[in-house]
Design an enzyme around this catalytic site. Structure first.
Site, PDB file in Angstrom:
ATOM      1  N   HIS A  44       0.868  -1.185   0.000  1.00  0.00           N
ATOM      2  CA  HIS A  44       0.000   0.000   0.000  1.00  0.00           C
ATOM      3  C   HIS A  44       0.904   1.234   0.000  1.00  0.00           C
ATOM      4  CE1 HIS A  44      -3.807   2.088   1.353  1.00  0.00           C
ATOM      5  NE2 HIS A  44      -2.896   3.001   1.636  1.00  0.00           N
ATOM      6  N   HIS A  60      -0.435   3.727  11.688  1.00  0.00           N
ATOM      7  CA  HIS A  60       0.370   4.881  11.329  1.00  0.00           C
ATOM      8  C   HIS A  60       0.530   5.829  12.510  1.00  0.00           C
ATOM      9  CE1 HIS A  60       0.802   8.471   8.273  1.00  0.00           C
ATOM     10  NE2 HIS A  60       1.972   7.969   8.618  1.00  0.00           N
ATOM     11  N   TYR A  95     -15.471   4.950   3.585  1.00  0.00           N
ATOM     12  CA  TYR A  95     -14.005   4.969   3.553  1.00  0.00           C
ATOM     13  C   TYR A  95     -13.477   3.601   3.964  1.00  0.00           C
ATOM     14  CZ  TYR A  95      -9.255   6.440   4.751  1.00  0.00           C
ATOM     15  OH  TYR A  95      -7.895   6.558   4.838  1.00  0.00           O
ATOM     16  N   HIS A 131      -6.466  13.054  13.140  1.00  0.00           N
ATOM     17  CA  HIS A 131      -5.385  12.265  13.723  1.00  0.00           C
ATOM     18  C   HIS A 131      -4.193  13.200  13.791  1.00  0.00           C
ATOM     19  CE1 HIS A 131      -8.069   9.142  11.834  1.00  0.00           C
ATOM     20  NE2 HIS A 131      -8.156   8.919  13.121  1.00  0.00           N
ATOM     21  N   HIS A 182      -3.037   5.887  14.635  1.00  0.00           N
ATOM     22  CA  HIS A 182      -4.357   5.638  14.059  1.00  0.00           C
ATOM     23  C   HIS A 182      -4.246   4.506  13.054  1.00  0.00           C
ATOM     24  CE1 HIS A 182      -2.269   8.755  11.725  1.00  0.00           C
ATOM     25  NE2 HIS A 182      -2.816   8.207  10.658  1.00  0.00           N
ATOM     26  N   GLU A 225      -3.296  14.995  10.371  1.00  0.00           N
ATOM     27  CA  GLU A 225      -4.195  14.587   9.294  1.00  0.00           C
ATOM     28  C   GLU A 225      -5.644  14.877   9.672  1.00  0.00           C
ATOM     29  OE1 GLU A 225      -3.577  10.438   8.569  1.00  0.00           O
ATOM     30  OE2 GLU A 225      -1.393  10.597   8.635  1.00  0.00           O
TER      31      GLU A 225
HETATM   32 FE   LIG Z   1      -2.202   8.515   8.633  1.00  0.00          FE
END
Ligand SMILES: [Fe+2]
Length: 452
Positions: A305, A348, A363, A378, A384, A354
């Site tokens: 990803h 992450h 989503y 976040h 997160h 963010e």
């Molecule tokens: Fe992120």
């Protein structure tokens, strides 16, 4: 009054309400005139301008900015802007905040998610309906940003606005708005975005309400297209899909109000006419709209990803190379084909902060709870990632090619920590249980090898 029913004597391209015209290109050097011969040819400042117009330059960058960044527009207008100005009084727009704004009673540290901010019975305009959610950086030193939700049900009546502090990136989620600007008219609907440059005067009308959406107020260097690097000359956001309006003007002498946002404060002045009186203009500093459905995503076609930066639509640089003041990132429909891959966004922790919003659909990292009109934050260095449902689903999925359909979310990602306003912390519909979405993630490790 809207531009649908203009009085006699008001000459404007906007009278062609269903025939708004736009010029294609991002950052082009445009030229446009609403009356023939209004635009001087071969020079900027003739001794006298045609039609008795005044020539005036709007500088979007310092005179001496590097050529590839230098932006300015020459306007030929009925009155110079100093006639659209006067003595100022400060006014209060209590829900529109600017950085630095740190409320001592608010905890910004955390993972936050909101349901859509609901409409109220109150009639709200672009100015009174702006609700600041977060601020970052410092408006006085021209770094950072603010994120807002707008709730607009009423058109501005003989009222105009400009922000000296910022350019505004507008992301509608519900309803249609018309931006009647000095340089032309933009109609804006969900799945589109618009950029309103710093210093540009405009009036906002409701075409189809109620209207709700998101705004990224950029205090820093202007939004630009990201470099594509090895991707090459095509895909992502293509320059031709950005649209700048043709010249349109109003010759209207009625008592009017101009509100200016300047260093985080709002000021009002009274004038006797519409300031939207630019008959012709040329230059590369102008409002622009963009259809998000023309964004051509590039992604993983074998495994893993990629970083979400691959979906950057626009980037506003900071003084640190490769580290944006703001990135505007789009998560839209696309195919997922990666093999042996955990396909949703990975877990992450990020030095950037963010802020996300959902325009429509679902989503992939949060199948529930992050709904159209909703937002999440976040913040800097706050972990997160997928919730239990998304994790288990993606970890056990049959990895055949899959179309992610009915999905359009975005992210305002900034290098600065974002501070919540009191509105975001106490009045907006904060989901108190958001942090619990990771509770059910279990420890799978027991010291024995094998895929679990
Ligand atoms: Fe992120």
């Amino acid at each position: 009054m809207t531009t649908h029913d203009l009085p006699a004597g008001m000459v404007t391209a906007a009278t062609r309400a269903n025939d708004l015209q736009y010029m294609p290109g991002f950052g082009n050097d445009f030229e446009t005139e609403a009356l023939p011969g209004a635009l001087p040819q071969g020079q900027n400042s003739p001794q006298k301008c045609n039609y008795g117009l005044y020539g005036e330059q709007l500088s979007g960058t310092a005179f001496t900015a590097p050529s590839h960044q230098n932006e300015r527009t020459w306007c030929y207008r009925i009155r110079p802007s100093v006639k659209h100005s006067g003595r100022y009084t400060k006014i209060d727009l209590p829900y529109w905040k600017s950085a630095p704004h740190v409320d001592p009673d608010v905890i910004s540290l955390g993972q936050y998610r909101w349901d859509p901010v609901p409409h109220s019975d109150a009639g709200l305009t672009w100015l009174t309906g702006m609700r600041t959610m977060t601020t970052a950086g410092d408006v006085n030193t021209q770094v950072g940003m603010a994120s807002h939700v707008y709730l607009v049900t009423e058109s501005m009546q003989d009222a105009y606005f400009y922000s000296a502090d910022s350019e505004l990136l507008v992301v509608p989620q519900e309803g249609r708005l018309r931006f009647c600007t000095e340089l032309g008219v933009i109609d804006l609907a969900p799945q589109e975005i618009a950029i309103l440059p710093r210093g540009l005067v405009y009036r906002v009308e409701v075409l189809d309400g109620p209207c709700r959406g998101f705004v990224c107020e950029n205090y820093g260097q202007k939004f630009d297209l990201p470099g594509r690097g090895p991707i090459g000359a095509n895909c992502m956001a293509n320059r031709r899909d950005f649209k700048t309006p043709v010249a349109a003007f109003e010759d209207r002498e009625v008592p009017s109000t101009l509100t200016i946002k300047w260093c985080g404060q709002f000021h009002e002045t009274r004038i006797g006419h519409s300031p939207l009186d630019v008959v012709a203009w040329h230059g590369n500093y102008a409002p622009v709209k963009y259809d998000l459905t023309t964004y051509c995503p590039v992604g993983a076609i074998l495994f893993d990803h990629p970083d979400p930066s691959i979906f950057t639509v626009l980037t506003a640089p900071s003084g640190v190379e490769g580290t944006a003041n703001i990135d505007f990132v789009l998560f839209r429909e696309r195919w997922m084909v990666a093999e042996d891959t955990f396909r949703p966004p990975w877990y992450h922790k990020n030095v950037m902060s963010e802020l996300m919003g959902n325009i429509y659909g679902q989503y992939d990292a949060k199948p529930q709870g992050f709904v159209p009109g909703g937002m999440s934050l976040h913040n800097m260095m706050l972990p997160h990632g997928p919730d239990k449902t998304a994790f288990e689903g993606a970890s056990n999925a049959d990895l055949k090619p899959e179309k992610l359909d009915n999905t359009m979310s975005f992210m305002f990602e900034t290098r600065f920590p974002q501070h919540l306003t009191a509105f975001a912390a106490t009045q907006a519909p904060l989901q108190d249980d958001y942090i619990d979405c990771w509770d059910s993630l279990e420890k799978k490790f027991d010291g024995t090898p094998g895929l679990k």
